[in-house]
Design an enzyme around this catalytic site. Sequence first.
Site, PDB file in Angstrom:
ATOM      1  N   ARG A 158      23.871  29.171 -13.011  1.00 55.20           N
ATOM      2  CA  ARG A 158      22.442  29.449 -13.228  1.00 55.20           C
ATOM      3  C   ARG A 158      22.077  30.851 -12.758  1.00 55.20           C
ATOM      4  O   ARG A 158      21.310  31.550 -13.416  1.00 55.20           O
ATOM      5  CB  ARG A 158      21.627  28.395 -12.472  1.00 55.20           C
ATOM      6  CG  ARG A 158      20.132  28.568 -12.546  1.00 55.20           C
ATOM      7  CD  ARG A 158      19.436  27.492 -11.721  1.00 55.20           C
ATOM      8  NE  ARG A 158      19.095  26.330 -12.528  1.00 55.20           N
ATOM      9  CZ  ARG A 158      18.704  25.154 -12.021  1.00 55.20           C
ATOM     10  NH1 ARG A 158      18.649  24.994 -10.718  1.00 55.20           N
ATOM     11  NH2 ARG A 158      18.378  24.155 -12.823  1.00 55.20           N
ATOM     12  N   LYS A 173      26.348  34.764  -2.813  1.00 56.51           N
ATOM     13  CA  LYS A 173      26.781  34.130  -1.570  1.00 56.51           C
ATOM     14  C   LYS A 173      26.838  32.622  -1.781  1.00 56.51           C
ATOM     15  O   LYS A 173      25.816  31.965  -1.907  1.00 56.51           O
ATOM     16  CB  LYS A 173      25.807  34.437  -0.430  1.00 56.51           C
ATOM     17  CG  LYS A 173      26.205  33.758   0.884  1.00 56.51           C
ATOM     18  CD  LYS A 173      24.998  33.475   1.744  1.00 56.51           C
ATOM     19  CE  LYS A 173      25.306  32.530   2.883  1.00 56.51           C
ATOM     20  NZ  LYS A 173      25.795  31.194   2.477  1.00 56.51           N
ATOM     21  N   PRO A 174      28.052  32.043  -1.816  1.00 58.89           N
ATOM     22  CA  PRO A 174      28.152  30.583  -1.875  1.00 58.89           C
ATOM     23  C   PRO A 174      27.863  29.978  -0.507  1.00 58.89           C
ATOM     24  O   PRO A 174      27.862  30.676   0.504  1.00 58.89           O
ATOM     25  CB  PRO A 174      29.612  30.352  -2.278  1.00 58.89           C
ATOM     26  CG  PRO A 174      30.338  31.530  -1.711  1.00 58.89           C
ATOM     27  CD  PRO A 174      29.370  32.694  -1.797  1.00 58.89           C
ATOM     28  N   SER A 175      27.630  28.682  -0.485  1.00 57.26           N
ATOM     29  CA  SER A 175      27.438  28.000   0.795  1.00 57.26           C
ATOM     30  C   SER A 175      28.706  28.105   1.640  1.00 57.26           C
ATOM     31  O   SER A 175      29.822  28.081   1.119  1.00 57.26           O
ATOM     32  CB  SER A 175      27.110  26.525   0.560  1.00 57.26           C
ATOM     33  OG  SER A 175      27.201  25.787   1.761  1.00 57.26           O
ATOM     34  N   SER A 228      17.120  24.642   1.457  1.00 57.54           N
ATOM     35  CA  SER A 228      16.103  23.888   2.189  1.00 57.54           C
ATOM     36  C   SER A 228      14.832  24.712   2.382  1.00 57.54           C
ATOM     37  O   SER A 228      14.831  25.936   2.233  1.00 57.54           O
ATOM     38  CB  SER A 228      16.651  23.479   3.557  1.00 57.54           C
ATOM     39  OG  SER A 228      16.840  24.628   4.378  1.00 57.54           O
ATOM     40  N   GLU A 249      14.147  27.725  -5.093  1.00 54.63           N
ATOM     41  CA  GLU A 249      14.128  26.287  -5.373  1.00 54.63           C
ATOM     42  C   GLU A 249      14.481  25.589  -4.079  1.00 54.63           C
ATOM     43  O   GLU A 249      15.601  25.714  -3.578  1.00 54.63           O
ATOM     44  CB  GLU A 249      15.129  25.903  -6.453  1.00 54.63           C
ATOM     45  CG  GLU A 249      15.052  24.417  -6.774  1.00 54.63           C
ATOM     46  CD  GLU A 249      16.330  23.849  -7.359  1.00 54.63           C
ATOM     47  OE1 GLU A 249      16.502  22.617  -7.272  1.00 54.63           O
ATOM     48  OE2 GLU A 249      17.159  24.618  -7.874  1.00 54.63           O
ATOM     49  N   GLU A 442      17.361  17.915 -15.046  1.00 54.58           N
ATOM     50  CA  GLU A 442      16.745  18.878 -15.948  1.00 54.58           C
ATOM     51  C   GLU A 442      17.678  19.312 -17.067  1.00 54.58           C
ATOM     52  O   GLU A 442      18.891  19.103 -17.001  1.00 54.58           O
ATOM     53  CB  GLU A 442      16.262  20.103 -15.171  1.00 54.58           C
ATOM     54  CG  GLU A 442      17.341  20.910 -14.502  1.00 54.58           C
ATOM     55  CD  GLU A 442      17.678  20.478 -13.091  1.00 54.58           C
ATOM     56  OE1 GLU A 442      18.277  21.278 -12.359  1.00 54.58           O
ATOM     57  OE2 GLU A 442      17.353  19.324 -12.715  1.00 54.58           O
ATOM     58  N   HIS A 448      12.871  24.599 -14.663  1.00 53.84           N
ATOM     59  CA  HIS A 448      13.035  23.857 -13.417  1.00 53.84           C
ATOM     60  C   HIS A 448      12.263  24.580 -12.323  1.00 53.84           C
ATOM     61  O   HIS A 448      12.694  25.622 -11.830  1.00 53.84           O
ATOM     62  CB  HIS A 448      14.527  23.783 -13.087  1.00 53.84           C
ATOM     63  CG  HIS A 448      14.845  22.976 -11.864  1.00 53.84           C
ATOM     64  ND1 HIS A 448      14.538  21.635 -11.752  1.00 53.84           N
ATOM     65  CD2 HIS A 448      15.472  23.310 -10.705  1.00 53.84           C
ATOM     66  CE1 HIS A 448      14.952  21.188 -10.588  1.00 53.84           C
ATOM     67  NE2 HIS A 448      15.507  22.189  -9.917  1.00 53.84           N
TER      68      HIS A 448
END
Length: 483
Positions: A158, A173-175, A228, A249, A442, A448
């Site tokens: 996305r 940046k990934p988690s 979050s 989001e 979605e 979204h």
Amino acid sequence: MKTHQLYINGEYTKSTTEDMLKITNPATEEVISQTPNGTEEDVEKAVQAAWDAQTSWSKVPSNERGQIVREIGLKMQENKETFIELLIEEQGKSYEMATGEVELAIDYFQYMSEWARRIEGEILPSDRPNENIFIHKRPIGVVAGIVPWNFPVFILARKVATSLIAGCTIVLKPSQQTPNTAAYFTEMVHEMGVIPKGVYNLVTGKGSTIGNAMASHEKVAMVTMTGSVPAGSKVMEAAAKNITKVNLELGGKAPAIVTEYANLDTAVKNITKSRIINAGQACTNAERVYVHEDVAEEFTKKIAESMQNVTYGDPLKDKSLDMGPLVNQERMDEVDEMVQEAVKNGAKVLAGGKPADVEKGFFYEPTVLSNVSQEMNIIQEEIFGPVLPIVTYKTLDEVIEKANDSDYGLSSSIFTDNYHQAMKLTEGLRFGETFVNRENFEAVQGFHAGFRKSGIGGADGKHGLEEFLITQTVYMEFNDEQQ
């Protein structure tokens, strides 16, 4: 064990620190990889690379950018099974859910590639003679993309696909809990060699360090972050330093409304699915049910039975399982704490209600709670686990008021075969998305977005693409006597 590196300016590079983060399989609790705990200096290098590449990338004809995005989607399709296996291993999704996420990510690259020739400006009439007003849509610039752990492949798609098609460069940046799929994606595009140096960059580490450095960087034009509410608040605070645009989001507390005219079997099937998707760890999950008192007894019996029949375990060992684990011990502890608090305050456990009795892994039993009241914490706060609290109601006005009684406003759902009820409820609900007689998820061509603390801006479709564009207005006078 795989050891990852950063990817900056088209090359793999070591972090400025030797500190590494361990990545754990949540179904087995085994360490499966390690990735650099990146620094502010790493972010500086990545953002500078993206900044240096921005002008040239924005000048690449949009159809050529579209072809690149399409090729990435096709290459993902070739490597689909590897993405699925990595996603299950690092995040714990069921095989069906992981397959769906990877296929949706592939579809996202294909869908966004089609927008290459559809980014449109406008020509407006002027109040003056011999003048035209041109509205241009331009790339916003360097994008900082912060991806969450719960949908690491789809949300990567996305953010990356939309950035590339809009003509923006990106630092991703990934988690820190699920970087393996992003690392594999990076290997894939590096080997493809279709993205110019600096256009796509990957940094890994903790959000408190590199997420903040990305959001506060003066050369970042937009921060798009999924996560979050507390993390979103920190991103906004950091971005405010340079008045940087944010696209957020955040959390959700989706109500599912079951009226007296609902097909109860349809409601049970879809609410169960919407609750156990990703073990309840999705911001669009059905988080609370409001059922009309006339059908409450029958519905409650059916949904409890449905949740008791949910199968769970290690998805790498059994592809048929409905549900995998929660992401870590902390998440499981928080879910159980909310359940036990609700029980203490009068809730009745109809199914589940405790951590699963297994040797390894962070599994929580699919849970149904009745005798729940509106003011309880389990109705007001996001659970993010496979727990379904049920509240009864008498009138549509009452249930609209209760559903809207939330800090969140992302998703909602309605189950009824009465057209007039459906219309009144959709008019009254204050949520960015409302699903009628179906599960909560979605479409790529939709939009979204949430209300209240669920975020700012949105993603997907035409309107999601426009988040990555800025508007330039040109007032062009001309001499009509020119020969």
